[in-house]
Design an enzyme around this catalytic site. Structure first.
Site: not given
Lengths: 766, 766
Positions: A343-344, A486, A600
């Site tokens: 998805w970066d 995550e 994150q």
């Protein structure tokens, strides 16, 4: 790392450090989107990672390993011996060592003086990967004998296929040959994907030298030797090319034809000098630099350097030539994440291309269109319908390629299961979101109609099948997932996942209704494919019952069903010291899972991407709640925080995030880039500047421009493409001026909730 | 290399040379026949070849590569850093460096003092591969801090699978685990032959250290760190084991069972110290040294050392535990020749085992029995009958595994075809000859009846089908072959090939006749298998018409049909300088093919192996003709010349060959052992001493003993097994004394054409 405010196009290492080879190999990596290569030294060192990759040439070592970008036989290496002494900076005295990358033209220069016993030699190595001739790479050595006597020089150079991906060999030991008496050719083939490589190397000297070819297993070298008189110098050039049977710029993929093309190309440029070839390549780079240059007047000169660093690498790694490949999480600069795309791309890098290089952006979204079959395969294998995009993607048709097993647990020593490929499902709405943004920014109707609708509908179809009905609440939930954070595996109703899935479904419902009434032909075509009335029924039945976690009494959107009930750990002492490392020396992942610790931006990313769903006060409360609990143990976290805090007027804090974020690769921590540079973080640098301080945003398909500069910046200039128009923005802390050529169409945009229209030039107070 | 006349059990390197790592890696290689390993340094260097092999675990990388012994994940490596400085002898000052192998017990010791800036550390690394516990390997480091302050020590050590065979990876990245909290286990599997490996490593410190496991791709390390006070030392032990699913000493080949066995074994020896384990292993070596020790009183102490060097390596590489594998041309000491077995075994090494370790010899000849199917396959694929043995052999059933393509031609750059696998056919009679010698020397009737007859008959059957009738001469020829002299490809009627084929056929004809009349049951069994009457008819029809090249008027047996008509080149200038290298700088192989240049003993080897076919004068003439034309560009050449010249009374010349021959690996040329030691040459060292100067020989199934010592030797003692009896010989230039226990049977032998009978002791004048 050394940065010089007098040269804002250069990153440099002064002084050689054998223990920290990975840093410059990665941050000075060269590439042109077709091929990328780490900037390992010519001479070999223990601890080096000598990688060259060709985008899209994935192969798997065996049935137990997922596909990865194979490390191509090395063409940069050169071994030297002087009077019988092997040359290495490991021994002797090294003076005036400088290794530097010129971001403007992609040339790497390594210069130094080496003394060993009574040898004294001056080296200047230069190299580049051509930006205009995608298959070609060039290197040049100017070697000067500063000893007081003649020195016997031996050089061994050619193509070395005794490299691997951390021990996994992806190539057969193919044919080898010496063409026309001077072109070394090696023809390795990937072991399973059967991609034929043709690598050709030629050496050029400015004097007569004796030469002897030497072939070995997976290698073909030339051995040169000559005397270098005291005080004299020699110029040595090495030219190489890589072609593969996967290339889309050659028609005939027969081995013999590829070999001929490769040799002919080197013949064709025989008369061009290294300087001329570099100059050609530099022209190609200039076109990139001329497109929407960003100029920052800052107290800190590295801010300006950072955006050039980011753009250089984005263009060194982005496959601008071919839509069958995407951008790996480490670009083409290291073996980390195996060259796979995440998805970066959609959330962090695609915005840069949408707004500045829509032609490249189009390739990146088309890649997802080509990935529909793989996404169908993944959905079906998990018992779902529609398109479930892979967490990690390689060849579009392959679907999911996330490894199933990761490194061993440090306590038990047993391999840990990697769950992302199974349950990190927000990737599917991220892809839909990326496609939608691409269409909004570029206005590419053709893509929208031909490909975009299908992706959007197919992903909504997936979500419809994925939702789980909860009878007790009469709601649809999404259980057992991993969100952007995550650290938390197997959670229920991760807000980011649920909200973005809801958006995906709701958007498509409106889209179908719109097409049905306004675009009957398109509707008919899609209906034939998707049975739209049935799908509409399914989506309608569920859309309003999708569980969207609501704020607590304190205004906090729960990250997932259980997060807010977990124990809170004060992270300040870890953030003050070594950050994540020190935290994980005290707690293992299982323990971290049981606390309110976030890897994150998760809820905060949702609030940034879907800012119209939350009011300012909500954002402030959630920012103040989640940020202290976030370790930023992902290069995807800091830029999100920098932009969101800028939006919220916390400019001091924002600029602090900005500084941390630009240091992810450019900073002084010398080990963090070993596996490759952080591609998403480079997109993040552009976003922090243009979205964060430049204030550009697409909100609900509307353009908004609201610059707010940190106090360290006195002026910012940037530009972007919007629906075919080129817009330049010049802003300081008091006003902004927008300019566009007046021969295009008018542009409407929001600023402080007011709609403005830009025809040619417009100045607005801030 | 350094040799010390005060220690005739030791080979040593004094002073470290990073450019010549291969020499000591190979000549100091460790092994026990089950596994073998190069003696690479613990810390890594550019240019090292870090190999460990387990005999018989062949695998092929892909369908284009032949099988080879895979390089097993490394268990010796250790990385150190001291106060953050990576340890390497590439930098800093190295004092008192000594790397030495104790041939008596197979222990490698590497000791030195390393100074870097204000660090000063003393290292003593010791290691061995256990001779009594075949799966185990041990290493020990005594590290002393000679700095004036405490030093922070970090050590990273474990199992590293990021090794390969020159880039070809033979293993999957298998399971990994930490057993019982301290045993690192890695479980790689060969990619095609699917042999399961289980490698286990344990570290032991004499103090508390902090530890952190680290797993990676194909690797599992432990990171240790501790402070080492000024003046203090630390003892670090690393114990490892390798098991495979191919092992014949474990019954259960399930992975879980192998893992348990491996861990249990390390538990079982937990109380035993390094010294105790070394002492156990030394006892196993003592048994080898006690068997027929050779004592040489020579003016040159290296003569004594050489035979110990040879015997050490022969036992480090010979698979005494398993008959499904043989001895590779480089033993287990390097990747050269891929671990494949050649005629080197039968002609050069088997005699040593026949005469001193008949149990091991039996395994080696049984390997050829197991190879019959592979030999049938090869014969059939070439359109022949019977058993055609492979030029290169790996797994017995696989048949021919000689690579088809070799290194590229230095002129054209095109790969050259390797013809040996197709036309170097004398291997088949070499195997028959080896079997016959084994039976003659050992008197192993059981092997002869159960296996030997079949090999002999099947090889004769091959030759019967291979012979080509020449109508013009009414003779059977053998056209288009390579003889022992591999410079000559595609020759007709190579004497060595024709004579040995003739012997094979003639011997079997007699054998069949003998069995028919004397051993009807055996005959019946073999008849059922071979249809002996038909075979006899075929063999009889051809045997006397096999073309055996006759001597010219000058008494020279032609090497082949065309050799003697070729141009003669005076080789003296090449022999005086760099030998073969300098020759091949002036001529390519094609040109050498057109001249009377011989790589290695060819006609002369025939005259040595079948000495009763030629009289002394013939031998003298041919020796004087061929030797000057021989480059000895094969480690198989010098020992043959040494023995034959000793037979011919040319003892001075013989001793010169002897000296060159013992220097093939032990000499000062530092690159020649890079790909591994020369296994055949080690057998040759024993043959030169026992056959050449000790005068032992089997001639036409009769034992002969006729010592003739070079003038540099005053006394020689040796011994051998003969048909179940142990015979010791003590000889000087005047007389020899033979001794055997008087409880055995009488031994008859020839000496100067007289038959003697040895009961207990006998002295004969020379």
């Amino acid at each position: 790392m050394h940065y010089d405010k007098e040269n804002l196009w250069q990153i440099e290492q002064q002084g050689f450090d054998e223990q920290l080879l990975g840093k410059t190999e990665a941050v000075m990596a060269l590439g042109n989107g077709y091929l990328g290569t780490r900037s390992s030294e010519e001479e070999a060192y223990i601890g080096e990672t000598r990688d060259t990759f060709v985008a899209g040439t994935f192969n798997s070592f065996d049935e137990n390993e997922v596909t990865e970008l194979p490390n191509v036989p090395d063409m940069w290496g050169m071994e030297f011996s002087f009077d019988g002494q092997r040359f290495s900076l490991s021994h002797g005295v090294v003076r005036d060592y400088s290794k530097r990358l010129n971001l403007k033209n992609g040339e790497l220069i390594r210069a130094f003086i080496w003394e060993f016993e009574n040898l004294k030699l001056k080296f200047e190595f230069r190299r580049f990967v051509s930006k205009n001739r995608r298959h070609l790479l060039f290197s040049h050595l100017q070697l000067t004998n500063l000893s007081e006597r003649a020195v016997n020089v031996k050089m061994r150079s050619g193509i070395n296929g005794q490299v691997s991906n951390e021990g996994s060999q992806h190539f057969t030991d193919g044919e080898k040959g010496l063409m026309d008496g001077k072109f070394i050719q090696m023809m390795p083939v990937t072991t399973h994907s059967r991609i034929q490589f043709v690598q050709t190397v030629e050496h050029k000297f400015d004097r007569m030298v004796s030469e002897r070819p030497e072939t070995g297993r997976r290698s073909f070298f030339m051995n040169y030797s000559f005397e270098l008189a005291a005080g004299s110098d020699v110029s040595i050039e090495k030219r190489g090319s890589i072609y593969t049977s996967n290339d889309n710029d050659i028609e005939n993929h027969e081995l013999s034809s590829i070999r001929e093309v490769a040799v002919q190309e080197l013949h064709d440029i025989d008369d061009l000098s290294y300087e001329q070839l570099l100059s050609e390549s530099q022209c190609a780079w200039e076109k990139i630099w001329d497109k929407h240059p960003i100029e920052i007047e800052s107290e800190n000169f590295r801010d300006q350097l950072a955006i050039r660093f980011a753009k250089y690498h984005l263009h060194a790694m982005a496959p601008c030539h071919d839509e069958r490949m995407n951008i790996g999480a480490k670009g083409l600069s290291g073996e980390g994440y195996k060259g796979h795309a995440f998805w970066d791309t959609e959330v962090f890098m695609l915005p840069y291309f949408n707004f500045t290089h829509p032609d490249i952006a189009k390739k990146l979204v088309t890649y997802r269109y080509l990935g529909l079959d793989g996404a169908h395969k993944k959905a079906a294998s998990n018992g779902y319908e529609g398109a479930q995009y892979p967490w990690e993607a390689a060849n579009p048709a392959d679907g999911e390629v996330t490894p199933v097993w990761g490194a061993a647990d440090i306590v038990t020593g047993q391999a840990t299961k990697i769950w992302s490929g199974f349950i990190e499902q927000h990737i599917t709405s991220d892809v839909a979101f990326g496609v939608k943004q691409y269409i909004d920014v570029t206005g590419d109707d053709e893509f929208e109609v031909e490909k975009g609708y299908e992706i959007l509908i197919d992903t909504a179809k997936f979500w419809a099948s994925r939702l789980e009905y909860n009878e007790a609440t009469d709601q649809y939930e999404i259980r057992d997932v991993i969100g952007p954070d995550e650290y938390k595996e197997h959670v229920n109703n991760n807000s980011y996942t649920n909200y973005t899935a809801h958006w995906n479904v709701a958007y498509v419902l409106n889209l179908i209704a719109h097409l049905k009434s306004e675009e009957p032909e398109i509707y008919a075509r899609l209906d034939a494919k998707f049975d739209l009335s049935v799908l509409t029924e399914k989506l309608s039945a569920k859309v309003d019952k999708i569980f969207l976690p609501k704020a607590t009494a304190d205004g906090i959107i729960p990250q997932d069903d259980s997060y807010l009930s977990k124990k809170i750990l004060d992270l300040r002492k870890y953030k003050a010291s070594d950050g994540v490392d020190s935290l994980f020396h005290e707690y293992n992942l299982e323990q971290v899972n049981q606390m309110q610790i976030t890897k994150q931006a998760d809820v905060l990313l949702l609030m940034l991407l879907f800012e119209d769903l939350f009011d300012r006060e909500q954002k402030l409360k959630n920012f103040d709640y989640y940020e202290p609990k976030t370790t930023h143990d992902s290069s995807l976290s800091l830029s999100t925080h920098a932009i969101l805090s800028a939006d919220l007027g916390k400019l001091e804090q924002s600029y602090d995030f900005f500084n941390q974020a630009i240091n992810i690769d450019m900073g002084e921590y010398m080990k963090s880039s070993d596996a490759g540079i952080h591609a998403a973080s480079l997109g993040g640098i552009w976003q922090m500047i243009v979205f964060g301080y430049g204030g550009v945003r697409m909100v609900n398909s509307k353009l908004r421009i609201e610059p707010h500069l940190p106090k360290e910046w006195s002026h910012l200039e940037y530009g972007f493409d919007y629906q075919g128009e080129e817009i330049s923005v010049s802003a300081d802390r008091k006003q902004m001026t927008l300019t566009k050529p007046d021969d295009g169409h008018e542009i409407h945009f929001l600023n402080n909730n007011q709609v403005y229209t830009l025809k040619n030039q417009l100045t607005i107070s801030i």
